[in-house]
Scaffold this motif. Structure first.
Motif, mmCIF file in Angstrom:
data_model
loop_
_atom_site.group_PDB
_atom_site.id
_atom_site.type_symbol
_atom_site.label_atom_id
_atom_site.label_comp_id
_atom_site.label_asym_id
_atom_site.label_seq_id
_atom_site.Cartn_x
_atom_site.Cartn_y
_atom_site.Cartn_z
ATOM 1 N N ALA A 94 0.830 -1.208 0.000
ATOM 2 C CA ALA A 94 0.000 0.000 0.000
ATOM 3 C C ALA A 94 0.867 1.262 0.000
ATOM 4 C CB ALA A 94 -0.936 -0.007 1.214
ATOM 5 N N VAL A 95 1.922 1.247 0.829
ATOM 6 C CA VAL A 95 2.800 2.425 0.910
ATOM 7 C C VAL A 95 3.538 2.632 -0.414
ATOM 8 C CG1 VAL A 95 4.866 3.370 2.022
ATOM 9 C CG2 VAL A 95 3.046 2.365 3.404
ATOM 10 N N LYS A 96 4.027 1.532 -1.006
ATOM 11 C CA LYS A 96 4.683 1.647 -2.303
ATOM 12 C C LYS A 96 3.711 2.225 -3.337
ATOM 13 C CE LYS A 96 7.376 -2.010 -3.469
ATOM 14 N NZ LYS A 96 7.822 -3.451 -3.446
ATOM 15 N N ALA A 97 2.480 1.739 -3.321
ATOM 16 C CA ALA A 97 1.477 2.235 -4.264
ATOM 17 C C ALA A 97 1.231 3.737 -4.069
ATOM 18 C CB ALA A 97 0.171 1.459 -4.103
ATOM 19 N N LEU A 98 1.198 4.175 -2.822
ATOM 20 C CA LEU A 98 0.985 5.605 -2.554
ATOM 21 C C LEU A 98 2.149 6.438 -3.087
ATOM 22 C CD1 LEU A 98 -0.499 5.258 1.031
ATOM 23 C CD2 LEU A 98 -1.666 6.321 -0.916
ATOM 24 N N ALA A 99 3.378 5.948 -2.895
ATOM 25 C CA ALA A 99 4.549 6.673 -3.396
ATOM 26 C C ALA A 99 4.515 6.742 -4.919
ATOM 27 C CB ALA A 99 5.835 6.000 -2.903
ATOM 28 N N ILE A 100 4.144 5.625 -5.563
ATOM 29 C CA ILE A 100 4.072 5.596 -7.028
ATOM 30 C C ILE A 100 2.949 6.507 -7.523
ATOM 31 C CG2 ILE A 100 3.579 4.116 -9.023
ATOM 32 C CD1 ILE A 100 4.831 1.778 -7.318
ATOM 33 N N TYR A 115 -0.431 14.139 9.047
ATOM 34 C CA TYR A 115 -0.567 13.386 7.795
ATOM 35 C C TYR A 115 0.824 13.079 7.283
ATOM 36 C CZ TYR A 115 0.162 17.715 5.011
ATOM 37 O OH TYR A 115 0.664 18.854 4.469
ATOM 38 N N THR A 116 0.910 12.138 6.343
ATOM 39 C CA THR A 116 2.209 11.765 5.810
ATOM 40 C C THR A 116 2.168 11.625 4.299
ATOM 41 O OG1 THR A 116 4.056 10.198 6.043
ATOM 42 C CG2 THR A 116 1.837 9.278 6.125
ATOM 43 N N GLN A 117 3.313 11.869 3.679
ATOM 44 C CA GLN A 117 3.488 11.701 2.243
ATOM 45 C C GLN A 117 4.705 10.804 2.026
ATOM 46 O OE1 GLN A 117 3.539 16.074 1.605
ATOM 47 N NE2 GLN A 117 1.933 15.696 0.090
ATOM 48 N N PRO A 118 4.497 9.572 1.519
ATOM 49 C CA PRO A 118 5.625 8.669 1.300
ATOM 50 C C PRO A 118 6.257 8.881 -0.074
ATOM 51 C CG PRO A 118 3.566 7.483 0.929
ATOM 52 C CD PRO A 118 3.192 8.925 1.243
ATOM 53 N N GLU A 119 7.569 8.695 -0.127
ATOM 54 C CA GLU A 119 8.276 8.732 -1.419
ATOM 55 C C GLU A 119 9.449 7.767 -1.349
ATOM 56 O OE1 GLU A 119 10.142 12.533 -2.215
ATOM 57 O OE2 GLU A 119 10.775 12.739 -0.137
ATOM 58 N N PHE A 120 9.925 7.352 -2.509
ATOM 59 C CA PHE A 120 11.113 6.506 -2.579
ATOM 60 C C PHE A 120 12.359 7.374 -2.595
ATOM 61 C CE2 PHE A 120 7.914 3.898 -4.943
ATOM 62 C CZ PHE A 120 7.846 2.855 -4.043
ATOM 63 N N VAL A 121 13.378 6.938 -1.889
ATOM 64 C CA VAL A 121 14.680 7.619 -1.943
ATOM 65 C C VAL A 121 15.781 6.559 -2.010
ATOM 66 C CG1 VAL A 121 14.027 9.729 -0.734
ATOM 67 C CG2 VAL A 121 14.760 7.754 0.589
ATOM 68 N N LYS A 122 16.901 6.938 -2.637
ATOM 69 C CA LYS A 122 18.072 6.064 -2.683
ATOM 70 C C LYS A 122 18.993 6.429 -1.530
ATOM 71 C CE LYS A 122 17.177 4.292 -6.853
ATOM 72 N NZ LYS A 122 16.839 2.860 -7.023
ATOM 73 N N ARG A 179 20.604 1.420 -1.510
ATOM 74 C CA ARG A 179 19.344 0.750 -1.157
ATOM 75 C C ARG A 179 18.191 1.713 -1.412
ATOM 76 N NH1 ARG A 179 19.820 -3.252 2.732
ATOM 77 N NH2 ARG A 179 17.627 -3.601 2.251
ATOM 78 N N THR A 180 17.064 1.164 -1.799
ATOM 79 C CA THR A 180 15.864 1.985 -1.952
ATOM 80 C C THR A 180 15.112 1.993 -0.629
ATOM 81 O OG1 THR A 180 15.667 1.495 -4.302
ATOM 82 C CG2 THR A 180 13.700 2.299 -3.199
ATOM 83 N N ALA A 181 14.891 3.177 -0.121
ATOM 84 C CA ALA A 181 14.158 3.329 1.133
ATOM 85 C C ALA A 181 12.841 4.044 0.867
ATOM 86 C CB ALA A 181 14.984 4.153 2.127
ATOM 87 N N VAL A 182 11.938 3.950 1.821
ATOM 88 C CA VAL A 182 10.747 4.793 1.803
ATOM 89 C C VAL A 182 10.963 5.906 2.807
ATOM 90 C CG1 VAL A 182 8.267 4.954 2.250
ATOM 91 C CG2 VAL A 182 9.194 2.938 1.110
ATOM 92 N N ARG A 183 10.790 7.133 2.344
ATOM 93 C CA ARG A 183 10.858 8.279 3.248
ATOM 94 C C ARG A 183 9.445 8.824 3.431
ATOM 95 N NH1 ARG A 183 15.187 12.630 1.914
ATOM 96 N NH2 ARG A 183 13.927 12.933 0.057
ATOM 97 N N PHE A 184 9.036 8.926 4.685
ATOM 98 C CA PHE A 184 7.734 9.500 5.028
ATOM 99 C C PHE A 184 7.955 10.921 5.519
ATOM 100 C CE2 PHE A 184 5.170 5.561 5.190
ATOM 101 C CZ PHE A 184 6.140 4.590 5.348
ATOM 102 N N PHE A 185 7.496 11.889 4.749
ATOM 103 C CA PHE A 185 7.439 13.245 5.269
ATOM 104 C C PHE A 185 6.182 13.340 6.133
ATOM 105 C CE2 PHE A 185 5.386 17.408 4.806
ATOM 106 C CZ PHE A 185 6.313 18.180 5.474
#
Lengths: 94, 94
Positions: free
Chosen positions: A42-48, B61-68, B76-82
């Motif tokens: 779900a989190v990956k989907a939100l990021a995408i 609230y949070t906004q997830p994104e992928f970061v290297k 490594r690919t991480a998820v960063r939650f702002f």
């Protein structure tokens, strides 16, 4: 509000497409996930989905909460993500 | 902005306490998680932190994104939650 049910084997790109479509048309969507693998998808989907929305000048935020769900007559704890579409910031963040 | 690094063995209640404290004092915090178990712990911590903030009339609230990220010289690919602190709504949400 539409509810998307995500499992550990859901494809993040497909969920992301559904999230983006629902945010464009309705502005809000809810995602339910049971278990760590499903929460991760779900989190990956939100990021995408955030990437999918850039061209629409939209972004999203989410608020997770725990909910109790009945699954096959057993009570399971799920994570429900309330997802809100918002106008994209005019300048890139971070 | 402070960054909290969450692993799959982090205790969600402890992370939630740190999130709540940083949102009270600074209004924003960032969480980094690598791997499904860590992402799940981060989401649980965010859900718990919302409960901790109720008494402060705050929510998040949070906004997830992928970061290297470079971890031990490997990318490594991480998820960063702002994570953004916001005033709590005056009436409970649906």
């Amino acid at each position: 509000m539409e509810t998307l049910r995500v499992s550990g084997t859901s494809r993040p790109n497909a969920i992301a497409g559904a999230i983006a479509a629902l945010l464009r048309s309705q502005g809000q969507v809810e995602i339910q996930a049971i278990g760590p693998a499903a929460v991760n998808q779900a989190v990956k989907a939100l990021a995408i989905a955030r990437g999918y929305l850039v061209g629409d000048h939209l972004d999203l935020y989410t608020q997770p909460e725990f909910v109790k769900l009945d699954v096959h007559d057993e009570e399971r704890t799920a994570v429900r993500f309330f997802v809100q579409g918002i106008p994209a910031p005019t300048a890139p963040q971070g």
